[in-house]
Design a protein around this motif. Structure first.
Motif, PDB file in Angstrom:
ATOM      1  N   LYS A 208      -2.877  -2.981  -6.147  1.00 25.80           N
ATOM      2  CA  LYS A 208      -3.202  -3.284  -7.350  1.00 25.80           C
ATOM      3  C   LYS A 208      -3.111  -3.546  -8.327  1.00 25.80           C
TER       4      LYS A 208
ATOM      5  N   PRO B 182       1.473   0.313  -6.727  1.00 27.32           N
ATOM      6  CA  PRO B 182       0.457  -0.268  -5.834  1.00 27.32           C
ATOM      7  C   PRO B 182       0.245  -1.792  -5.438  1.00 27.32           C
TER       8      PRO B 182
ATOM      9  N   GLU C  55      -4.849   4.727   6.740  1.00 21.00           N
ATOM     10  CA  GLU C  55      -5.523   4.966   6.845  1.00 21.00           C
ATOM     11  C   GLU C  55      -6.681   4.086   7.016  1.00 21.00           C
TER      12      GLU C  55
ATOM     13  N   ASP D 229     -12.689  -0.242   0.897  1.00 15.30           N
ATOM     14  CA  ASP D 229     -11.526  -0.647   0.777  1.00 15.30           C
ATOM     15  C   ASP D 229     -10.789   1.275   1.175  1.00 15.30           C
ATOM     16  N   PHE D 230      -9.547   0.962   1.801  1.00 19.19           N
ATOM     17  CA  PHE D 230      -9.146   2.083   2.213  1.00 19.19           C
ATOM     18  C   PHE D 230      -7.541   1.825   1.099  1.00 19.19           C
ATOM     19  N   ALA D 231      -7.069   2.827   1.481  1.00 17.89           N
ATOM     20  CA  ALA D 231      -5.746   3.564   0.266  1.00 17.89           C
ATOM     21  C   ALA D 231      -5.322   2.243   1.075  1.00 17.89           C
ATOM     22  N   SER D 232      -4.751   2.221   2.492  1.00 19.74           N
ATOM     23  CA  SER D 232      -3.142   1.791   3.333  1.00 19.74           C
ATOM     24  C   SER D 232      -3.788   1.485   4.618  1.00 19.74           C
TER      25      SER D 232
ATOM     26  N   VAL E 150      -7.893  -3.106   2.556  1.00 19.27           N
ATOM     27  CA  VAL E 150      -6.745  -2.061   2.295  1.00 19.27           C
ATOM     28  C   VAL E 150      -6.526  -2.732  -0.097  1.00 19.27           C
ATOM     29  N   ARG E 151      -6.952  -1.494  -0.274  1.00 14.39           N
ATOM     30  CA  ARG E 151      -7.253  -1.648  -1.921  1.00 14.39           C
ATOM     31  C   ARG E 151      -6.201  -2.135  -2.974  1.00 14.39           C
TER      32      ARG E 151
ATOM     33  N   SER F  45       0.623  -1.128   0.128  1.00 16.55           N
ATOM     34  CA  SER F  45      -0.045  -0.087  -0.359  1.00 16.55           C
ATOM     35  C   SER F  45       0.735   1.218   0.164  1.00 16.55           C
TER      36      SER F  45
END
Length: 245
Positions: A71, A69, A156, A150-153, A135-136, A31
């Motif tokens: 994804k 990242p 977060e 989903d959050f970025a990290s 986490v995304r 992330s």
């Protein structure tokens, strides 16, 4: 003329040898807030970059870490734009574990993730049908049961939990401890979500390199080098999160 020919032959032999050294691209950044596994620091890049570099050096494989990242890392691996990443198979569902496009190294390092809540929350008996902070781009072996938010990290995730935007999150124990300390956020390790071992996940076409990679892992474990790398970062974390573990 004979001396020139001999020099040229030695140079050619050296070039051929260099060309035969395997070269693999990979991604470990997660992330971007996956501390202490990945830190974005040149001087102390994190457990995973140091560990993987040690494995590749020992296995006599050249490598390049691409900062992607999570994804995009999964997408790049599926499209064979990179050659491996590092995950715990316990993050995967049964179908993902059986994907014959990939092979796995021997286990390297233990890793845990928890269902985390605010303090004084009752035990989480099931995640079925509820919203869970994730986490995304990350894998979760049972995410078909709950509604992912989903959050970025990891950072977060804890911030959202603290602000009551979400009641339950899934996060690794070490990133949770680090960001709790950095942000001054209390939490509770409510329930263990997964417990497994980190392993290199390689494209199946690299089956021929697996033996030397596994031998490198075994040698680094025996020498204590992998534990030394891990402890270098874990020793800087708080022993307990605010609110208890």
């Amino acid at each position: 003329m004979k001396q020139v020919l001999i020099v040229w032959l030695f140079a050619f032999a050296g070039l051929t040898k260099a060309e035969q050294v395997p070269y693999l691209k990979y991604s470990l950044s997660g992330s971007g807030s996956f501390y202490p596994y990945f830190t974005h620091s040149e001087d102390a890049p994190g457990i995973l970059p140091e560990m993987v570099e040690a494995i590749l050096v020992k296995a006599k494989i050249r490598g390049e870490n691409l900062l992607l990242p999570a994804k995009r890392t999964n997408f790049y691996l599926e499209k064979q734009h990179i050659d491996f990443d590092i995950i715990s198979p316990d993050w995967l569902n049964e179908q993902q574990k059986q994907d014959d496009r990939f092979i796995y190294s021997d286990p390297i390092l233990p890793i845990k993730e928890y269902v985390v809540t605010r303090q004084s929350q009752p035990p989480v008996l099931t995640l079925t049908g509820i919203e869970v902070g994730t986490v995304r781009g990350y894998y979760y072996h049972d995410d078909q049961l709950f509604e992912r938010v989903d959050f970025a990290s990891e950072k977060e995730l804890l911030q959202a939990l603290n602000l009551r935007r979400i009641e339950h999150i899934i996060i690794g124990d070490l990133p949770a401890l680090y960001w709790s300390e950095q942000l001054g956020i209390a939490f509770s390790f409510n329930q263990l979500h997964s417990e497994g071992m980190l392993q290199l996940r390689l494209l199946a076409k690299h089956q021929g390199l697996l033996k030397r990679i596994n031998q490198a892992i075994a040698q680094l474990k025996l020498s204590g080098e992998i534990e030394k790398i891990e402890q270098q970062y874990i020793s800087q974390l708080p022993i307990h999160a605010k609110g208890g573990r």
